[in-house]
Write an enzyme that holds these catalytic residues in place. Structure first.
Site, PDB file in Angstrom:
ATOM      1  N   ASP A   1      -4.449 -17.911   7.768  1.00  0.00           N
ATOM      2  CA  ASP A   1      -3.894 -18.614   6.498  1.00  0.00           C
ATOM      3  C   ASP A   1      -3.670 -19.946   6.830  1.00  0.00           C
ATOM      4  OD1 ASP A   1      -4.134 -16.119   5.415  1.00  0.00           O
ATOM      5  OD2 ASP A   1      -2.005 -15.910   4.841  1.00  0.00           O
TER       6      ASP A   1
ATOM      7  N   HIS B   1     -23.885  14.629   1.889  1.00  0.00           N
ATOM      8  CA  HIS B   1     -23.545  15.174   0.693  1.00  0.00           C
ATOM      9  C   HIS B   1     -22.411  16.437   0.581  1.00  0.00           C
ATOM     10  CE1 HIS B   1     -24.565  16.292  -3.454  1.00  0.00           C
ATOM     11  NE2 HIS B   1     -24.647  17.574  -3.006  1.00  0.00           N
TER      12      HIS B   1
ATOM     13  N   LYS C   1       0.987  -1.387  -0.062  1.00  0.00           N
ATOM     14  CA  LYS C   1       0.128   0.044   0.127  1.00  0.00           C
ATOM     15  C   LYS C   1       0.776   1.232   0.028  1.00  0.00           C
ATOM     16  CE  LYS C   1      -2.289  -2.534  -0.451  1.00  0.00           C
ATOM     17  NZ  LYS C   1      -2.331  -4.040  -0.756  1.00  0.00           N
TER      18      LYS C   1
HETATM   19  P1  NAI Z   1      -4.701 -15.243  -5.995  1.00  0.00           P
HETATM   20  O1  NAI Z   1      -5.326 -16.334  -5.569  1.00  0.00           O
HETATM   21  O2  NAI Z   1      -5.305 -13.759  -5.615  1.00  0.00           O
HETATM   22  O3  NAI Z   1      -4.588 -14.977  -7.360  1.00  0.00           O
HETATM   23  C1  NAI Z   1      -3.932 -16.114  -8.126  1.00  0.00           C
HETATM   24  C2  NAI Z   1      -4.200 -16.030  -9.595  1.00  0.00           C
HETATM   25  O4  NAI Z   1      -3.058 -16.917 -10.251  1.00  0.00           O
HETATM   26  C3  NAI Z   1      -5.395 -16.290  -9.837  1.00  0.00           C
HETATM   27  O5  NAI Z   1      -6.069 -15.507 -10.809  1.00  0.00           O
HETATM   28  C4  NAI Z   1      -5.350 -17.794 -10.613  1.00  0.00           C
HETATM   29  O6  NAI Z   1      -6.137 -18.093 -11.313  1.00  0.00           O
HETATM   30  C5  NAI Z   1      -4.072 -17.467 -11.398  1.00  0.00           C
HETATM   31  N1  NAI Z   1      -3.175 -18.729 -11.398  1.00  0.00           N
HETATM   32  C6  NAI Z   1      -2.985 -19.882 -10.946  1.00  0.00           C
HETATM   33  N2  NAI Z   1      -1.875 -20.841 -11.398  1.00  0.00           N
HETATM   34  C7  NAI Z   1      -1.695 -20.302 -12.429  1.00  0.00           C
HETATM   35  C8  NAI Z   1      -0.578 -20.353 -13.667  1.00  0.00           C
HETATM   36  N3  NAI Z   1       0.011 -21.639 -13.450  1.00  0.00           N
HETATM   37  N4  NAI Z   1      -0.490 -19.503 -14.494  1.00  0.00           N
HETATM   38  C9  NAI Z   1      -1.410 -18.472 -14.569  1.00  0.00           C
HETATM   39  N5  NAI Z   1      -2.061 -17.996 -13.716  1.00  0.00           N
HETATM   40  C10 NAI Z   1      -2.208 -18.881 -12.620  1.00  0.00           C
HETATM   41  O7  NAI Z   1      -3.280 -14.984  -5.182  1.00  0.00           O
HETATM   42  P2  NAI Z   1      -2.254 -13.935  -5.151  1.00  0.00           P
HETATM   43  O8  NAI Z   1      -2.521 -12.942  -5.938  1.00  0.00           O
HETATM   44  O9  NAI Z   1      -0.971 -14.799  -5.367  1.00  0.00           O
HETATM   45  O10 NAI Z   1      -2.156 -13.585  -3.751  1.00  0.00           O
HETATM   46  C11 NAI Z   1      -2.093 -14.519  -2.741  1.00  0.00           C
HETATM   47  C12 NAI Z   1      -3.029 -14.043  -1.447  1.00  0.00           C
HETATM   48  O11 NAI Z   1      -2.886 -12.800  -0.949  1.00  0.00           O
HETATM   49  C13 NAI Z   1      -4.514 -14.280  -1.822  1.00  0.00           C
HETATM   50  O12 NAI Z   1      -5.137 -14.818  -1.083  1.00  0.00           O
HETATM   51  C14 NAI Z   1      -4.739 -12.497  -1.629  1.00  0.00           C
HETATM   52  O13 NAI Z   1      -6.029 -12.457  -1.034  1.00  0.00           O
HETATM   53  C15 NAI Z   1      -3.562 -12.060  -0.600  1.00  0.00           C
HETATM   54  N6  NAI Z   1      -3.562 -10.844  -0.692  1.00  0.00           N
HETATM   55  C16 NAI Z   1      -4.437  -9.901  -0.356  1.00  0.00           C
HETATM   56  C17 NAI Z   1      -4.450  -8.400  -0.820  1.00  0.00           C
HETATM   57  C18 NAI Z   1      -5.315  -7.611  -0.366  1.00  0.00           C
HETATM   58  O14 NAI Z   1      -6.150  -7.832   0.378  1.00  0.00           O
HETATM   59  N7  NAI Z   1      -5.343  -6.544  -0.693  1.00  0.00           N
HETATM   60  C19 NAI Z   1      -3.231  -8.001  -1.456  1.00  0.00           C
HETATM   61  C20 NAI Z   1      -2.154  -9.101  -1.835  1.00  0.00           C
HETATM   62  C21 NAI Z   1      -2.340 -10.366  -1.500  1.00  0.00           C
END
Ligand code: NAI
Length: 467
Positions: free
Chosen positions: A314, A446, A52
């Site tokens: 997690d 508003h 962030k």
């Molecule tokens: P994610 O689960 O959000 O996204 C992973 C993405 O990778 C998915 O769209 C999936 O379809 C894709 N994917 C999986 N295998 C693949 C492949 N071999 N080739 C291409 N695409 C593939 O996981 P991400 O972004 O790594 O984040 C991890 C965790 O951290 C999540 O659970 C997320 O909620 C959390 N996080 C939360 C944030 C927030 O609340 N703002 C910020 C960053 C992370």
């Protein structure tokens, strides 16, 4: 230690440190074991907070480069000092992690530095960096060890060419070309940071669009906006192979039934989700039950199958979010002391901190359809909101899904300015079992962005005022 502790918390991320504070408030003699030098876990050190900080810095850069002129503000000589940007980020981390040290002292929580292993149902052995061990006895042990980035075969992290989110938060220079495998939350947030800093960013996503699991309308609009901002999106694509030379990485990409093509970049960030971090805990030795994906199984009191051992955050699966872990930590500890808190997983909001922000709570419209749940939908665009207009941030909408009979709010999906804050009203409404009519009859100040939530609630009944 002669007297056993009331609670040993393993892990000082948002789940663990908040559970420790709540336990201390409830009078439990509590110790928190953390292997890293600073408290706060992934969220504060290498996750939510640093990302962030960089998103905010690079947002200001983009404003100066592209938007200020339309406000009549002339910016010249705008440039980036990446060292200064990273130092600012690091100062924020130091400040916040130091804040947890302060809270621990204030609540008389003992912090022990080292790696914890469960050696008996009431015993934790902690080894420090020098290998010196100490043994703790506790009436209860709470595992809150979080998660680590998942890797994919053939793309092992080397911290240089193939990087994870931790590396991507501390690069010393701007890669000319960056590929990101995974169009989820991390891919979009960090892709946005490095695009703004000047990288050509390509996001390779296996499913048919970015942000799988989110509401379809949100995903479609997000994809249009991010493409317009300059992210190169490659949905329905897999990176199948990789060849690294001294200066570059060449990925082989396969899209659907089409022929393979290649993409040459400087670095590839793998962001395909996270896996539970349980390696050093000795769970097998104690026979703690886990599911096939390695998440610890718990009941609704967050108890594992071994009496006295609990787990939250997690490591137990579900949305991998700091605030979800926090809520679970609080409830786990409260239940230990006979209180009756509860976490409703379907009412945990999720936010993507891009510009515009994307925020969501409750089921998607697609999943309501799929499960045969009837609903009414109200939508309101930010383009019809006077505050959004005065901010020049008119992309996006608020969408509220409500039960057609009781009018109870089932879900809210928002893409637009400050969506991450606006969603809180919908979460509170859902936690309170409110109807869309309740939001519609609540006076909103508003001009404010929050009026979009009220208007979407009115729209559920077909009576939005400004549309
Ligand atoms: P994610 O689960 O959000 O996204 C992973 C993405 O990778 C998915 O769209 C999936 O379809 C894709 N994917 C999986 N295998 C693949 C492949 N071999 N080739 C291409 N695409 C593939 O996981 P991400 O972004 O790594 O984040 C991890 C965790 O951290 C999540 O659970 C997320 O909620 C959390 N996080 C939360 C944030 C927030 O609340 N703002 C910020 C960053 C992370």
């Amino acid at each position: 230690m002669s007297e056993p502790l009331d609670l040993i918390v393993i892990g000082a991320g948002p789940g663990g440190y908040v559970a420790a504070i709540r336990a201390a408030q409830l009078g439990l003699k509590t110790v928190c074991v953390e292997k890293e030098p600073s408290l706060g876990g992934t969220c504060l050190n290498v996750g939510c907070i640093p990302s962030k900080a960089l998103l905010h810095s690079t947002h200001l850069l983009e404003m100066a480069q592209t938007e200020m002129a339309s406000h009549g503000i002339r910016c010249s000589g705008v440039g980036v000092d990446i060292d200064a940007m990273m130092q600012r980020k690091n100062r924020i981390i130091t400040h916040l992690t130091g804040g947890i040290d302060f809270l621990f002292k204030k609540n008389k929580i003992t912090r022990i530095r080292g790696t914890a292993t469960l050696t008996a149902p009431d015993t934790v052995t902690v080894a420090d960096d020098a290998g010196i061990t100490q043994t703790l006895k506790g009436k209860n042990i709470l595992i809150a060890t979080g998660s680590v980035p998942a890797s994919i075969p053939g793309f092992s992290f080397d911290g240089h060419h193939v990087i994870d989110s931790t590396n991507a938060l501390s690069l010393s220079g701007v890669p000319e070309r960056l590929a990101i495998i995974g169009g989820g939350v991390i891919g979009l947030e960090l892709g946005t940071v490095w695009r703004r800093l000047g990288s050509s960013v390509t996001i390779i996503e296996a499913t048919d669009n970015i942000l799988p699991g989110m509401d379809g309308e949100l995903r479609r609009m997000a994809s249009r906006i991010f493409k317009k901002q300059g992210l190169h999106l490659r949905p329905s694509t897999l990176a199948t192979e990789m060849a690294v030379t001294d200066h570059a990485v060449t990925l082989t990409l396969k899209s659907g039934e089409g022929p393979t093509d290649t993409l040459t970049i400087d670095k590839v960030l793998v962001a395909v989700g996270r896996v539970p971090s349980t390696g050093s805990l000795g769970l097998d030795h104690l026979g703690i039950a886990m599911d096939p994906r390695g998440f610890i199984r718990v009941d609704n009191h967050y108890r594992t199958n071994i009496p006295g051992i609990l787990a939250i955050g997690d490591v137990i699966g579900g949305p991998m979010l700091a605030h979800k872990a926090e809520e679970e930590g609080i409830v786990a500890v409260e239940r230990l002391t006979g209180q009756g808190g509860q976490v409703h997983r379907e009412r945990i909001p999720g936010v993507v901190y891009t510009n515009p922000e994307i925020a969501t709570v409750g089921p998607t419209e697609e999943s309501l359809k799929h499960t045969g749940v009837d609903y009414r939908v109200g939508r309101f665009p930010f383009s019809a909101n006077s505050r959004a207009r005065s901010m020049d941030q008119t992309d996006g909408f608020v969408k509220i899904l409500a039960d057609p009979v009781s009018d109870r709010i089932l879900a809210a999906h928002i893409i637009g300015p400050q969506a991450g804050d606006l969603i809180a009203e919908a979460v509170l409404a859902m936690e309170s079992d409110l109807a869309a009519e309740d939001l519609a009859r609540t006076c909103h100040s508003h001009p404010s962005l929050s009026e979009t939530v009220r208007e979407a609630a009115l729209a559920v009944d077909g009576r939005a005022l400004h549309m």
